[in-house]
Scaffold this motif. Sequence first.
Motif, PDB file in Angstrom:
ATOM      1  N   ALA A  61       0.831  -1.202   0.000  1.00 55.84           N
ATOM      2  CA  ALA A  61       0.000   0.000   0.000  1.00 55.84           C
ATOM      3  C   ALA A  61       0.871   1.260   0.000  1.00 55.84           C
ATOM      4  N   LYS A  64       2.313   1.835  -3.442  1.00 58.72           N
ATOM      5  CA  LYS A  64       1.272   2.321  -4.356  1.00 58.72           C
ATOM      6  C   LYS A  64       0.725   3.688  -3.933  1.00 58.72           C
ATOM      7  N   TRP A  66      -1.284   4.261  -1.486  1.00 56.29           N
ATOM      8  CA  TRP A  66      -2.693   4.115  -1.144  1.00 56.29           C
ATOM      9  C   TRP A  66      -2.914   4.597   0.290  1.00 56.29           C
ATOM     10  N   LEU A  95      -9.425   2.243   2.212  1.00 56.61           N
ATOM     11  CA  LEU A  95      -9.207   1.958   0.787  1.00 56.61           C
ATOM     12  C   LEU A  95     -10.524   1.769   0.033  1.00 56.61           C
ATOM     13  N   GLU A  96     -10.411   1.854  -1.274  1.00 58.15           N
ATOM     14  CA  GLU A  96     -11.532   1.572  -2.165  1.00 58.15           C
ATOM     15  C   GLU A  96     -11.695   0.059  -2.308  1.00 58.15           C
ATOM     16  N   GLN A  99      -9.014  -1.677  -4.311  1.00 56.23           N
ATOM     17  CA  GLN A  99      -7.738  -1.755  -3.606  1.00 56.23           C
ATOM     18  C   GLN A  99      -7.771  -2.868  -2.561  1.00 56.23           C
TER      19      GLN A  99
END
Length: 127
Positions: A61, A64, A66, A95-96, A99
Motif C-alpha cells: 500500500a 502504491k 494508497w 481503501l476503495e 484496492q
Amino acid sequence: MTEAIAHIGQDRYSTKIDIGTRSLMADEPPSRGGGDTGPAPYELLLASLGACTAITLRMYADRKQWPLASLDVQLRLHGQGETLRIERVLAPTGLEPEQNARLAEIAERTPVTLTLKHGVPIDTKLV
C-alpha cells in the motif's frame, strides 16, 4: 539467514526462544500442562503469518501510495492432523473496494503464506 534457538529446561513447557538480539517465551496453556508464560507453538505460527501478511500489505500500500489507514489480520487454525487449515480475514480501512481486493490477492503471495502452502524441507541433526 534467519536463525532461532529454543531452550527448554525443567519448567514444564516454558521455552525461551532467542532470535538475534531478541527473546520471547513460548509455552502451553494450563489445560495442556503448561504455565501459560507465552504463546503456544501454533499461536506463534499464526502470529508469524499475521505479521508477514500485515507487513507485506503495508509495504504494498505504501509503494502504491494508497491511503491504508490500518489493517487487521485475523487468523484461526481449524482441524487436526492432516485436516489443518488456516482461515485468514483481512480488515483494511481507508481503501476503495478495488484496492481491498488487490490486497487480498497480494496476501496469497506473502513469503510466509507461500512457505506454509508449499512446505519447506526440515533437516534434523543431532549433536
